[in-house]
Design an enzyme around this catalytic site. Structure first.
Site, PDB file in Angstrom:
ATOM      1  N   ASP A  89     -69.224  36.794 -26.663  1.00 58.25           N
ATOM      2  CA  ASP A  89     -68.134  36.459 -27.575  1.00 58.25           C
ATOM      3  C   ASP A  89     -67.053  37.536 -27.605  1.00 58.25           C
ATOM      4  O   ASP A  89     -65.875  37.229 -27.825  1.00 58.25           O
ATOM      5  CB  ASP A  89     -68.678  36.238 -28.990  1.00 58.25           C
ATOM      6  CG  ASP A  89     -69.480  34.953 -29.098  1.00 58.25           C
ATOM      7  OD1 ASP A  89     -69.326  34.093 -28.208  1.00 58.25           O
ATOM      8  OD2 ASP A  89     -70.260  34.831 -30.062  1.00 58.25           O
ATOM      9  N   CYS A  90     -67.450  38.802 -27.398  1.00 58.31           N
ATOM     10  CA  CYS A  90     -66.458  39.887 -27.436  1.00 58.31           C
ATOM     11  C   CYS A  90     -65.995  40.303 -26.041  1.00 58.31           C
ATOM     12  O   CYS A  90     -64.962  40.964 -25.903  1.00 58.31           O
ATOM     13  CB  CYS A  90     -66.998  41.097 -28.209  1.00 58.31           C
ATOM     14  SG  CYS A  90     -68.655  41.595 -27.736  1.00 58.31           S
TER      15      CYS A  90
END
Length: 382
Positions: A128-129
């Site tokens: 996600d990052c």
């Protein structure tokens, strides 16, 4: 007359320091004696330039857009370590490329220092990052945030003279060893070598300011396989003993002093020029550093024996080795060096110039090296 680091550095700042290479000190002491030389000389420079396999570089690439967490990394098809933070890596000198053969991590490091473009390919799991999963681009050293060499084991204090008693040619990290003792190879700068001029590391410790690969560096710790239990002759070890862990900024380095190696039949490595200044704090420092190639010996080892406890066949001085041949039980054996004495002399001379021009000061170690160190072996069961 005793001197301090600050007194020597003040003379360096004023460009009044008297500096000699370890090679020059040998003749100077013979002419004037150690006590007189200790009064006149402030710094002795040493040098070595040879294969240092336990070397590599930490690199930070910076983030792409969108960013990636690199877990598999290739630099010019040489694998780099992917287990650090998102865009940090470590590339080791002995990592090999499958294509072309004979190219490895040491060559990548050399090419970076030379300013060449390096092909970067990397992959990651995607998170996600860090959403990007792959990257394919070219970089130069100027594109990198940080790029510094960190070498766990450099500057072996002494090393074996390698020969081969078997009936077949051996290809080793000591080069090509011909059958039936037709040659013998060694790897040391002898009277110029840093740790042979300060054999018990009375001036060299953590924080010592050094010449590393044509730039400035520091001793960061004792090197791996640091050993104080080797036999000595004339006050110096006759085989591999103490080592240093070194660190330095690759952006300061010069390709002249950092070269990738392909050791035929063995693998890839790297040759690095290292110079260590020895402060003349007292007469004892000069006495230790005035040792000559005639007084420094190494053990001749039979590399055809596969056990780590290879037999010692004899001892020879570096003066004998540099003559080009030695004798063993009535036979003449040709000798050759894997390290460059010319390169070691160039390192010591350049470091001398830096100090004389007031561009390089000495640092007092923040921690001295261990007085005791023993190398352990790996126990294998079954």
């Amino acid at each position: 007359m005793a001197k301090t680091y600050e007194e020597i550095n003040e003379k360096i700042r004023q460009r009044k320091a008297v500096v000699c290479t370890a090679e020059e000190i040998v003749d100077l002491v013979r002419q004037k004696g150690a006590e007189k030389v200790a009064e006149e000389v402030d710094v002795i420079t040493t040098g070595t330039f040879g294969a240092m396999c336990s070397s590599g570089a930490f690199i930070n690439f910076g983030h792409s857009d969108p960013p990636i967490r690199m877990t598999n990394i290739l630099l010019n098809d040489v694998e780099a370590y992917g287990g650090l933070a998102a865009v940090d890596t470590y590339i080791a000198s002995t990592s090999k490329s499958p294509n072309p053969e004979g190219y490895g991590g040491g060559h990548v490091i050399e090419d970076l220092i030379a300013g060449k473009r390096i092909h970067l390919r990397a992959w990651g799991p995607g998170t996600d990052c860090y959403v990007r999963k792959d990257i394919n681009t070219y970089i130069t050293i100027d594109d990198l945030n940080e790029c510094y060499m960190f070498n766990p084991r450099n500057c072996y204090q002494n090393y074996n003279l390698a020969t081969n008693t078997s009936d077949r040619t051996l290809h080793t990290y000591m080069g090509k060893l011909l059958p039936r003792m037709k040659n013998a190879t060694y790897s040391s700068a002898g009277q110029l070598s840093p740790l042979l001029n300060d054999p018990h590391l009375d001036t060299i410790g953590v924080g010592t300011h050094i010449f590393l690969g044509g730039g400035e560096g520091y001793v960061s710790w004792q090197g791996t396989q640091f050993n104080t239990e080797t036999p000595e002759k004339n006050g110096v070890p006759v085989s591999g003993a103490r080592t240093l862990a070194l660190i330095g900024d690759m952006k300061q380095m010069d390709r002249t002093y950092v070269r990738g190696l392909d050791i035929y039949g063995y693998g890839t490595s790297i040759a690095i020029g290292v110079g260590v200044p020895i402060p003349v704090l007292n007469t004892e420092v000069v006495e230790r550093a005035s040792i000559s190639d005639e007084e420094i010996f190494t053990n001749m080892i039979d590399y055809s024996v596969t056990s780590k406890n290879r037999p010692v066949l004899g001892q020879y001085s570096y003066a004998q080795l540099r003559s080009g041949s030695i004798e063993y039980e009535g036979r003449k054996i040709r000798t050759s060096s894997l390290s460059s004495y010319w390169g070691a002399r160039k390192v010591a001379s350049e470091l001398k110039d830096w100090i004389e021009r007031g561009e390089f000061e000495l640092t007092q170690p923040v921690r001295m090296m261990p007085k005791e160190g023993k190398v352990k072996g790996l126990a294998v069961k079954g």
